[in-house]
Design a protein around this motif. Structure first.
Motif, PDB file in Angstrom:
ATOM      1  N   UNK A 248      10.073  -5.551  -5.784  1.00 60.70           N
ATOM      2  CA  UNK A 248      10.534  -4.818  -6.072  1.00 60.70           C
ATOM      3  C   UNK A 248       9.487  -4.247  -7.481  1.00 60.70           C
ATOM      4  N   UNK A 249       9.186  -2.825  -6.206  1.00 58.86           N
ATOM      5  CA  UNK A 249       8.706  -1.750  -7.566  1.00 58.86           C
ATOM      6  C   UNK A 249       9.641  -0.508  -7.867  1.00 58.86           C
ATOM      7  N   UNK A 250      10.022  -1.009  -9.271  1.00 58.55           N
ATOM      8  CA  UNK A 250      10.532   0.484  -9.573  1.00 58.55           C
ATOM      9  C   UNK A 250      10.421   0.966 -11.168  1.00 58.55           C
ATOM     10  N   UNK A 251       9.359   2.426 -10.924  1.00 56.85           N
ATOM     11  CA  UNK A 251       9.021   2.151 -12.590  1.00 56.85           C
ATOM     12  C   UNK A 251      10.693   2.372 -13.341  1.00 56.85           C
TER      13      UNK A 251
ATOM     14  N   UNK B 168       4.931   5.150  -7.189  1.00 55.45           N
ATOM     15  CA  UNK B 168       5.371   4.925  -8.417  1.00 55.45           C
ATOM     16  C   UNK B 168       3.768   6.029  -9.052  1.00 55.45           C
ATOM     17  N   UNK B 169       4.620   6.596  -9.771  1.00 55.14           N
ATOM     18  CA  UNK B 169       3.302   7.673  -9.933  1.00 55.14           C
ATOM     19  C   UNK B 169       3.064   7.598 -11.980  1.00 55.14           C
TER      20      UNK B 169
ATOM     21  N   UNK C 211      13.127   7.833 -20.962  1.00 51.34           N
ATOM     22  CA  UNK C 211      12.541   7.631 -22.736  1.00 51.34           C
ATOM     23  C   UNK C 211      10.736   6.815 -22.540  1.00 51.34           C
ATOM     24  N   UNK C 212      10.719   6.583 -21.290  1.00 52.12           N
ATOM     25  CA  UNK C 212       9.753   6.064 -20.548  1.00 52.12           C
ATOM     26  C   UNK C 212       8.600   6.674 -19.892  1.00 52.12           C
ATOM     27  N   UNK C 213       7.629   7.592 -20.683  1.00 51.72           N
ATOM     28  CA  UNK C 213       6.802   8.195 -19.735  1.00 51.72           C
ATOM     29  C   UNK C 213       5.789   7.870 -19.425  1.00 51.72           C
ATOM     30  N   UNK C 214       5.411   6.332 -18.888  1.00 51.02           N
ATOM     31  CA  UNK C 214       4.106   5.881 -18.827  1.00 51.02           C
ATOM     32  C   UNK C 214       4.016   5.447 -17.233  1.00 51.02           C
ATOM     33  N   UNK C 215       4.590   5.255 -16.838  1.00 48.99           N
ATOM     34  CA  UNK C 215       5.326   6.203 -15.004  1.00 48.99           C
ATOM     35  C   UNK C 215       6.710   6.462 -14.758  1.00 48.99           C
ATOM     36  N   UNK C 216       6.252   7.249 -13.621  1.00 43.58           N
ATOM     37  CA  UNK C 216       8.079   7.874 -13.228  1.00 43.58           C
ATOM     38  C   UNK C 216       8.017   7.022 -11.593  1.00 43.58           C
ATOM     39  N   UNK C 217       9.253   7.007 -11.101  1.00 39.40           N
ATOM     40  CA  UNK C 217       9.209   7.026  -9.893  1.00 39.40           C
ATOM     41  C   UNK C 217       9.610   7.761  -8.986  1.00 39.40           C
ATOM     42  N   UNK C 218       8.858   8.719  -8.712  1.00 42.03           N
ATOM     43  CA  UNK C 218       9.093   9.936  -8.107  1.00 42.03           C
ATOM     44  C   UNK C 218       9.334   9.460  -6.553  1.00 42.03           C
TER      45      UNK C 218
ATOM     46  N   UNK D  21       0.846  -1.318  -0.063  1.00 43.48           N
ATOM     47  CA  UNK D  21      -0.234  -0.113   0.153  1.00 43.48           C
ATOM     48  C   UNK D  21       0.996   1.194  -0.128  1.00 43.48           C
ATOM     49  N   UNK D  22       1.961   1.040   0.134  1.00 45.42           N
ATOM     50  CA  UNK D  22       2.815   2.593   0.706  1.00 45.42           C
ATOM     51  C   UNK D  22       3.137   2.971  -0.041  1.00 45.42           C
TER      52      UNK D  22
END
Lengths: 199, 420, 313
Positions: free
Chosen positions: B309-312, B374-375, B363-370, B297-298
């Protein structure tokens, strides 16, 4: 009326007054600390009497004891500064009678008793003499008292520990249920303990 | 007494911050200003600084906070609308560098008596009418319990550690306490100094995404800028945790380092220093364990530290070319999350250095790792303060505060909904 | 006359010492890179000698704050009594072979008594304002305080053994050939921890910590806060005096007169304490209690046994 006499009278007055206030105050923490002040005044009187070690030891011990008592007061009543007024005394008449009786008895001893007049000799090293006494003639008394106190402390810690021979104290101390997982067997009916209007 | 007042004017001005939306980085930068002294409690402050927009539901709390400063006091407003009762003589300023001068002038005018303080905004009466059964307003059982004057009085309850019948202490904290995230208010029940119950009454103010991350959702941006922003963010959060655990000097030096941060800078000196002084054994280090679903959730660094392992950035070939591999898996307690911030910050600086020299762009604009997590366009990290109700009971106070500081709880505001 | 001189000596040491501690603390802070030094026009604020005075003046003129239904006597008396305890502790320290403000035959035991009394006062300071966060600060401090009081008693007894007396002047004179810091190497580190505890400084600041919004002083402002902070620093000064006397040979030293040597040693201990205060983070109370009872207390026993064996041989 020398300075020592004045100091004695002042400390005696503080001891008596704060001792009285212990029973008239409306907060348990205040009661603990007023009792501490009373004991500190008595310790100061002991210093005046030349019992240098005993006086300072009284400061030390009473401070720790009253501090623990005040902490327990806060634990059982998280009531900072006594915002909730409460009646602090129980069984006032019996206590008052016992107090008056004790005062009369001790006062009679103080006034009519024949105290020997044995001023401390000049140049007496009180601490060294005390040390020789503790570890010389009175060693048996003090050492056995010390070991007894240690045994008491260890016993208290063991008794208040949750782990017993039969597992956790809450479960091991009640008989098992008649059905598996049921209520403990043979327990007397639970009656609400009545609050008698005090803390 | 004039000489005393003039001597007092030379002292740093005691200021208490009421932190609103998007003001936290500026507040941290202001900590480096020697003309200001940031008090820990509103009672010791002469100036109330309201920085950033305050949401309407927190404005009653702001009124109460304003009255908590001992009179006379003055309120300064930065990027915030003044309260209704103070609008006519409110001191509003826009330029952040002016704060030192303005606060100094305000304090001097108070000390020398040139200016009266501001009037109280709340009426001086108890929060609720007298309630209770007894003669003195007590209720509940016998002499205990009840709510004289609307304040709940102590009543015994079973202590959660060993079932002893002791007194719980109930009070609410926030939303303007700098130890907590801005806007977070909670009602706490304590047994001694161990937290027994937490109820979140006000969620933290949502944070706006930094412009560079927003742009990354639309078009390629230089990786160096992204990674520098990430490093700064992580180091700022770490400095707050350091301040909380008593390393005030080190926390200020980290903030100073953040201001002068350049790509290819190394923070290994900081890591070594923290290890040597025992920061990773300080209050709360081994506590504050989150379960895997809470980590899910965080999101963000907390999830990566817990092993998810969640990194855009792994989906971006440009990052792979720079040799990026996600770090994490240290553990699920506070110590792991602090270590995760340090690791990610040093990795970000390293990446930024290499990207600056090679001019690489995303080069990947679908999602960004802020830094928060994940945004994606339309899907922003939500507020996660609800996990505190599960996480904090059983923790001692300092451990609980360290846990709250080690998590990034505020949600990210959707810029489409209009910002302050 | 003697009494007047003693009182003046103690008061002067506390005041000048407190000022010196504030200055040294600021210098340590700047040296360790952890002081706010930015902003325009800050030449005044950077002056470490003026900063404590201006901050004290600002506190003196700050408006007072009273909570609803506090224990007024306890709240106002606690800082004053804490300052008195610091003075009492300083009074038994000898300044030279002939000058001791109060040459108590049981000075070492008095220092043992000062620690629980200080605990009582810190708790009183937290309980009296009738507010939640100060109460938690006082509560936390007492829970931990007991742990290191025992450590201090054993360390002090170990120091008294070679002197065969409980008088601080005798303890100082027993260090003629060798200082106690060398003779009993465990003593000074353990005693420094006690010093950090009795003035709840740095890593042992459970009473007035950052995560409790200032803890016991969360509701204090103005002069009450000034007296409390002054008392805390005075306790540091007083502690450094007894640490210097018990472990570093007190007033003894070649060439310079006794009082100067004592001041030099006090400054050394103070710098140590201030650097430790800035350097180390705060442990959780539970962890510190575990550390105190499982590590520090056995070390104190070892120290005592070491001192005993040395005294016997």
């Amino acid at each position: 009326m020398t300075a020592v006499d004045l100091a004695f009278l002042l400390n005696a007055a503080i001891a008596v007054y704060s001792g009285w206030r212990v029973f008239r105050t409306d907060s348990m923490v205040r009661a603990s600390f007023l009792l501490l002040i009373s004991f500190l005044a008595v310790g100061a009187i002991m210093l005046l009497l030349g019992a240098v070690y005993l006086g300072v030891a009284i400061f030390f011990m009473m401070a720790v004891e009253m501090m623990i008592m005040a902490l327990f007061m806060v634990m059982f009543m998280m009531n900072p500064a006594g915002l909730n007024p409460m009646n602090m005394v129980h069984q006032e008449r019996i206590s008052a009678a016992a107090g008056v009786l004790a005062f009369v008895a001790l006062g009679a001893v103080a006034v009519f008793g024949e105290f020997p007049s044995r001023p401390k000799p000049e140049g007496l090293d009180v601490v060294a003499r005390l040390g020789h006494e503790l570890l010389g003639d009175s060693m048996l008394v003090f050492e056995s008292a010390g070991v007894t106190l240690l045994a008491t402390m260890i016993g208290v810690v063991v008794m208040s520990s949750r782990r017993g021979r039969y597992g956790d104290a809450n479960e091991g101390s009640v008989p098992p249920g008649l059905e598996p997982g049921g209520e403990p067997a043979g327990q007397p009916p639970d009656d609400d303990d009545e609050e008698h209007g005090c803390h | 007494m004039n000489w005393l007042a003039r001597l007092a004017c030379r002292a740093p001005v005691p200021v208490y911050p009421a932190i609103g939306r998007n003001a936290l980085p500026q507040i941290q930068d202001w900590r480096l200003d020697a003309r200001l002294q940031w008090t820990r409690s509103p009672r010791q402050a002469r100036i109330l600084l309201v920085a950033g927009d305050i949401l309407p539901e927190c404005r009653p709390a702001l009124r109460r906070l304003h009255d908590q400063l001992p009179a006379p006091s003055i309120t300064l407003w930065w990027r915030s609308t003044p309260l209704a009762g103070l609008a006519d003589r409110a001191v509003v300023f826009e330029d952040a560098d002016e704060l030192g001068t303005i606060a100094g002038d305000a304090c001097r005018s108070l000390l020398l008596g040139d200016r009266q303080g501001e009037p109280n905004l709340c009426p001086d009466e108890p929060p609720a009418p007298f309630e209770g059964r007894g003669d003195h307003g007590q209720g509940g059982e016998g002499m205990m319990g009840g709510k004289p004057y609307g304040r709940p009085m102590a009543m015994t309850a079973e202590d959660l550690r060993d079932g002893l019948e002791l007194d719980p202490l109930e009070f609410s904290i926030g939303p303007f306490w700098p130890v907590l995230p801005p806007g977070l208010a909670a009602r706490l029940v304590l047994h001694g100094d161990v937290i027994a119950e937490v109820e979140i009454t006000s969620a933290p103010f949502p944070v706006d995404l930094q412009p560079v991350f927003e742009q990354a959702l639309e078009r390629p941006v230089p990786i160096a800028d992204l990674e520098m922003a990430r490093a700064r963010n992580h180091l700022r959060q770490l400095s707050h945790s350091m301040w909380l655990s008593g390393l005030e000097s080190a926390s200020l030096s980290v903030l100073r380092q953040v201001q002068a941060l350049q790509p290819h800078d190394s923070i290994s000196g900081l890591c070594e220093r923290l290890r040597r002084v025992g920061f990773f054994f300080s209050a709360g280090a081994g506590r504050g364990e989150i379960s895997l679903e809470q980590a899910e959730r965080l999101g963000g660094p907390a999830a990566r530290a817990a092993g998810l392992e969640q990194d855009a950035r792994t989906r971006d070939p440009e990052y792979r070319k720079l040799g990026f591999r996600p770090v994490g898996g240290r553990g699920n307690d506070c110590r792991a999350r602090w270590q995760q911030w340090l690791d990610e910050a040093s990795q970000a600086l390293h990446l930024a250095g290499r990207a600056r020299s090679s001019g690489a762009e995303t080069s990947y604009t679908e999602s960004v790792e802020a830094p928060r997590g994940n945004v994606q366009c339309g899907r922003y990290p939500a507020d996660a303060s609800a996990i505190l109700s599960e996480l904090l009971p059983g923790l001692e106070w300092s451990e609980a505060m360290a846990t709250i500081a080690s998590l990034d709880l505020a949600g990210v505001a959707d810029p489409g909904e209009g910002r302050a | 006359m003697d009494l007047m001189l003693s009182v003046i000596a103690v008061l002067a040491t506390l005041s000048v010492g407190a000022y010196a501690v504030a200055v040294i603390d600021r210098i340590c802070g700047v040296a360790m890179g952890g002081e706010a030094t930015g902003g325009a026009g800050v030449h005044d604020r950077r002056n470490p000698f003026l900063a404590p005075l201006s901050r004290a003046a600002a506190l003196w003129l700050a408006p007072p704050h009273v909570t609803e239904a506090p224990d007024a006597a306890g709240w106002r008396l606690a800082p004053v009594l804490y300052l008195t305890l610091a003075g009492m502790g300083l009074a038994v320290v000898p300044w030279s072979e002939t000058f001791v403000p109060v040459d108590l035959a049981t000075g070492i035991v008095l220092w043992g008594a000062l620690e629980p009394l200080a605990t009582v006062l810190i708790f009183l300071h937290g309980w009296s304002p009738n507010s939640h966060l100060p109460l938690l600060g006082g509560y936390r401090y007492v829970a931990v305080g007991l742990s290191y009081i025992l450590v201090s008693m054993f360390v002090l007894i170990a120091v008294a053994l070679p002197a065969e007396s409980l008088q601080v002047s005798a303890v100082v004179e027993s260090q003629q050939e060798l200082w106690n810091v060398v003779r009993q190497p465990l003593g000074l580190p353990l005693f420094l921890i006690v010093g950090l505890g009795i003035s709840f400084w740095g890593p042992l600041d459970f009473a007035d910590s950052n995560d409790l919004a200032g803890g016991t002083s969360a509701e204090s402002s103005g002069r009450a806060l000034l007296v409390w902070q002054f008392a805390r620093i005075a306790m540091l000064v007083s502690f450094s005096a007894i640490a210097a006397s018990a472990f570093l040979g007190g007033w003894m030293g070649p060439l310079l007169p006794g009082p100067i040597w004592l001041v030099i040693k006090m400054v050394f201990i103070l710098v140590l304490l201030l650097v430790l205060g800035r350097l180390l983070p705060r442990l959780s109370p539970e962890r510190f209690m575990t550390l105190a009872w499982t590590v520090l207390l056995p070390l104190a026993f070892v120290d005592l046994v070491w001192a005993g064996l040395e005294a016997l041989s």
